[in-house]
Design a protein around this motif. Structure first.
Motif, PDB file in Angstrom:
ATOM      1  N   ASP A  11       0.811  -1.219   0.000  1.00 44.34           N
ATOM      2  CA  ASP A  11       0.000   0.000   0.000  1.00 44.34           C
ATOM      3  C   ASP A  11       0.848   1.275   0.000  1.00 44.34           C
ATOM      4  N   GLN A  12       0.145   2.399   0.049  1.00 44.89           N
ATOM      5  CA  GLN A  12       0.780   3.703  -0.090  1.00 44.89           C
ATOM      6  C   GLN A  12       1.605   4.126   1.122  1.00 44.89           C
ATOM      7  N   THR A  13       1.577   3.340   2.181  1.00 45.38           N
ATOM      8  CA  THR A  13       2.442   3.658   3.320  1.00 45.38           C
ATOM      9  C   THR A  13       3.895   3.249   3.045  1.00 45.38           C
ATOM     10  N   HIS A  14       4.139   2.575   1.938  1.00 45.63           N
ATOM     11  CA  HIS A  14       5.485   2.181   1.541  1.00 45.63           C
ATOM     12  C   HIS A  14       6.048   3.162   0.518  1.00 45.63           C
ATOM     13  N   LYS A  15       7.357   3.292   0.516  1.00 44.27           N
ATOM     14  CA  LYS A  15       8.056   4.059  -0.504  1.00 44.27           C
ATOM     15  C   LYS A  15       8.765   3.102  -1.455  1.00 44.27           C
ATOM     16  N   GLU A  16       8.895   3.526  -2.706  1.00 42.17           N
ATOM     17  CA  GLU A  16       9.489   2.665  -3.725  1.00 42.17           C
ATOM     18  C   GLU A  16      10.934   3.096  -4.014  1.00 42.17           C
ATOM     19  N   TYR A  17      11.797   2.105  -4.147  1.00 44.33           N
ATOM     20  CA  TYR A  17      13.209   2.354  -4.416  1.00 44.33           C
ATOM     21  C   TYR A  17      13.702   1.481  -5.567  1.00 44.33           C
ATOM     22  N   THR A  18      14.639   2.029  -6.319  1.00 38.08           N
ATOM     23  CA  THR A  18      15.443   1.236  -7.243  1.00 38.08           C
ATOM     24  C   THR A  18      16.885   1.350  -6.770  1.00 38.08           C
ATOM     25  N   VAL A  19      17.552   0.219  -6.675  1.00 34.93           N
ATOM     26  CA  VAL A  19      18.926   0.186  -6.186  1.00 34.93           C
ATOM     27  C   VAL A  19      19.844  -0.234  -7.325  1.00 34.93           C
ATOM     28  N   ASP A  20      20.818   0.611  -7.650  1.00 33.04           N
ATOM     29  CA  ASP A  20      21.825   0.272  -8.658  1.00 33.04           C
ATOM     30  C   ASP A  20      23.029  -0.330  -7.943  1.00 33.04           C
ATOM     31  N   ALA A  21      23.326  -1.586  -8.252  1.00 37.20           N
ATOM     32  CA  ALA A  21      24.473  -2.265  -7.638  1.00 37.20           C
ATOM     33  C   ALA A  21      25.483  -2.626  -8.716  1.00 37.20           C
ATOM     34  N   TYR A  72      28.689  -4.971  -9.777  1.00 32.90           N
ATOM     35  CA  TYR A  72      29.427  -6.196  -9.483  1.00 32.90           C
ATOM     36  C   TYR A  72      30.597  -6.320 -10.450  1.00 32.90           C
ATOM     37  N   ASP A  73      31.764  -6.646  -9.907  1.00 31.86           N
ATOM     38  CA  ASP A  73      32.946  -6.740 -10.763  1.00 31.86           C
ATOM     39  C   ASP A  73      32.965  -8.063 -11.527  1.00 31.86           C
ATOM     40  N   ARG A  74      34.074  -8.320 -12.223  1.00 29.60           N
ATOM     41  CA  ARG A  74      34.166  -9.488 -13.101  1.00 29.60           C
ATOM     42  C   ARG A  74      34.039 -10.813 -12.360  1.00 29.60           C
ATOM     43  N   VAL A  75      34.356 -10.830 -11.062  1.00 26.29           N
ATOM     44  CA  VAL A  75      34.265 -12.083 -10.305  1.00 26.29           C
ATOM     45  C   VAL A  75      33.018 -12.120  -9.418  1.00 26.29           C
ATOM     46  N   GLY A  76      32.124 -11.159  -9.596  1.00 20.87           N
ATOM     47  CA  GLY A  76      30.844 -11.195  -8.894  1.00 20.87           C
ATOM     48  C   GLY A  76      30.812 -10.555  -7.528  1.00 20.87           C
ATOM     49  N   ALA A  77      31.807  -9.752  -7.190  1.00 20.68           N
ATOM     50  CA  ALA A  77      31.816  -9.063  -5.902  1.00 20.68           C
ATOM     51  C   ALA A  77      31.192  -7.677  -6.058  1.00 20.68           C
ATOM     52  N   MET A  78      30.266  -7.333  -5.177  1.00 24.48           N
ATOM     53  CA  MET A  78      29.645  -6.021  -5.256  1.00 24.48           C
ATOM     54  C   MET A  78      30.625  -4.948  -4.779  1.00 24.48           C
ATOM     55  N   LYS A  79      30.807  -3.916  -5.575  1.00 25.18           N
ATOM     56  CA  LYS A  79      31.739  -2.840  -5.267  1.00 25.18           C
ATOM     57  C   LYS A  79      31.042  -1.530  -4.901  1.00 25.18           C
ATOM     58  N   CYS A  80      29.777  -1.412  -5.267  1.00 26.23           N
ATOM     59  CA  CYS A  80      29.057  -0.163  -4.984  1.00 26.23           C
ATOM     60  C   CYS A  80      27.563  -0.443  -5.037  1.00 26.23           C
ATOM     61  N   MET A  81      26.803   0.330  -4.260  1.00 25.86           N
ATOM     62  CA  MET A  81      25.356   0.197  -4.249  1.00 25.86           C
ATOM     63  C   MET A  81      24.736   1.554  -3.959  1.00 25.86           C
ATOM     64  N   VAL A  82      23.834   1.993  -4.836  1.00 27.34           N
ATOM     65  CA  VAL A  82      23.205   3.305  -4.691  1.00 27.34           C
ATOM     66  C   VAL A  82      21.686   3.151  -4.722  1.00 27.34           C
ATOM     67  N   PRO A  83      21.002   3.322  -3.596  1.00 26.38           N
ATOM     68  CA  PRO A  83      19.535   3.319  -3.612  1.00 26.38           C
ATOM     69  C   PRO A  83      18.997   4.660  -4.110  1.00 26.38           C
ATOM     70  N   ARG A  84      17.989   4.552  -4.970  1.00 22.76           N
ATOM     71  CA  ARG A  84      17.314   5.745  -5.487  1.00 22.76           C
ATOM     72  C   ARG A  84      15.838   5.685  -5.118  1.00 22.76           C
ATOM     73  N   GLU A  85      15.360   6.672  -4.378  1.00 25.82           N
ATOM     74  CA  GLU A  85      13.930   6.732  -4.078  1.00 25.82           C
ATOM     75  C   GLU A  85      13.177   7.204  -5.311  1.00 25.82           C
ATOM     76  N   ARG A  86      12.155   6.453  -5.699  1.00 27.15           N
ATOM     77  CA  ARG A  86      11.358   6.793  -6.879  1.00 27.15           C
ATOM     78  C   ARG A  86      10.217   7.718  -6.440  1.00 27.15           C
ATOM     79  N   THR A  97      18.806  10.111  -4.491  1.00 23.46           N
ATOM     80  CA  THR A  97      19.675   9.101  -3.892  1.00 23.46           C
ATOM     81  C   THR A  97      19.516   9.132  -2.371  1.00 23.46           C
ATOM     82  N   ARG A  98      19.540   7.955  -1.750  1.00 23.54           N
ATOM     83  CA  ARG A  98      19.366   7.868  -0.300  1.00 23.54           C
ATOM     84  C   ARG A  98      20.404   6.907   0.289  1.00 23.54           C
ATOM     85  N   LYS A  99      21.070   7.359   1.329  1.00 24.86           N
ATOM     86  CA  LYS A  99      21.984   6.486   2.062  1.00 24.86           C
ATOM     87  C   LYS A  99      21.487   6.405   3.500  1.00 24.86           C
ATOM     88  N   HIS A 100      20.440   5.588   3.673  1.00 27.46           N
ATOM     89  CA  HIS A 100      19.834   5.453   5.002  1.00 27.46           C
ATOM     90  C   HIS A 100      19.496   3.985   5.240  1.00 27.46           C
TER      91      HIS A 100
END
Length: 324
Positions: A187-197, A199-213, A226-229
């Motif tokens: 429902d509308q009490t939730h906020k929507e986010y897209t997170v850009d992550a 991953y390098d050539r061996v599959g390790a995550m190097k960065c993650m940026v959440p974006r509030e839509r 962008t949100r860092k919370h």
């Protein structure tokens, strides 16, 4: 004499002008004179193809000769790095990644198993649960609760997704369609986010940026920040290593404002439409891809991107003269 494979190719470029421009900026900083190319079904009507250094008309991604076309194009034009942008081309590219690599062409694509899981939202829900990320409840067809949400398990950009407020809104067509899945209504009490992550050539995550839509138009973010919370804190360890991940992955989820509930919907193993905000915030995914795949460098962990950066999109134009 073969061209040096330092050029970049953006597939199905469409309206992704800012993505093409980001790659142009980063490529020129590392290989002056190298080019960013683009493909599209109709490049004459693609804004991104018009700003690319050169554009090529491609067959449909489902055509039998699509991958032969791409490989021939890459070898002929000195392309060393290929970035996909649409869901329907991902599985075929994953299946052909090693073939391209044998010719010195890096397809930035996750492993076939992960791509297949991401295309089926029922399977991707199980993937989230494996890494400890909560998901909306999926109802059995004979035990629906209302309101609920119905959508194709292999859909994209909200196409075919419908809110069913009551049982009266349910149709026989929906129930009989094997591709439709029925989800708990968030429902509308939730906020929507897209997170850009990233991953390098061996599959390790190097960065993650959440974006509030903050506002969405035609399935793509129109206003975002962008949100860092708490979203960052919730996901940073859980998504640290997703088996088979490579390049940019986008994760969509909803959350209560106080972080008391999270509900992840899907993973898309490609650049998302709102990625330009992540890039503007300092997360240089295009540059890191070039560093990794064309320069053989290692990418360091990065969390120094700018939080609370607001993006307000607007319609712009690309003028093409001499068109009959």
């Amino acid at each position: 004499m073969a061209l040096p494979a330092h050029n970049v190719l953006i597939l199905s470029a469409g309206r992704r002008v800012e993505l093409v421009q980001a790659f142009q900026t980063e490529l020129q900083a590392r290989f002056p004179g190298a080019k960013v190319f683009a493909t599209d079904l109709n490049p004459e009507m693609s804004a991104a193809c018009q700003v690319a250094d050169r554009a090529f008309q491609a067959p449909h991604v489902t055509d039998l000769d699509y991958h032969d076309f791409l490989l021939d194009l890459c070898r002929r034009e000195g392309v060393g790095l290929v970035a996909p942008t649409i869901d329907t081309e991902l599985l075929g590219l994953a299946q052909n990644r090693e073939r391209f690599a044998a010719h010195g062409v890096a397809l930035v694509i996750s492993d076939e198993g992960l791509v297949s899981a991401c295309r089926d939202k029922r399977v991707s829900s199980a993937l989230f649960e494996e890494v400890g990320v909560d998901v909306p409840h999926i109802f059995d067809r004979d035990a629906l609760e209302f309101p609920c949400f119905v959508k194709p398990y292999d859909g994209s950009r909200s196409v075919g997704a419908v809110l069913l407020p009551t049982a009266e809104n349910l149709t026989a067509t929906m129930l009989d369609d094997p591709k439709m899945m029925f989800l708990e209504y968030i429902d509308q009490t939730h906020k929507e986010y897209t997170v850009d992550a990233y991953y390098d050539r061996v599959g390790a995550m190097k960065c993650m940026v959440p974006r509030e839509r903050l506002e969405v138009r035609d399935g793509e973010v129109n206003k975002g920040a962008t949100r860092k919370h708490h979203v960052y804190d919730y996901l940073k360890d859980r998504l640290l290593k997703v088996k088979g991940a490579r390049g940019c992955l986008t994760v969509q989820l909803f959350t209560k404002a106080d972080g008391s509930r999270y509900a992840a919907l899907e993973i898309n193993p490609r650049f998302g439409g709102g990625f330009p905000l992540t890039y503007a915030a300092g997360a240089n995914y295009p540059g890191w891809l070039i560093d990794e795949y064309l320069l053989g460098k290692e990418v360091e962990n990065f969390d120094g991107w700018e939080a609370d950066l607001l993006m307000l999109r607007y319609d712009a134009k690309v003028l093409v003269r001499g068109q009959a």
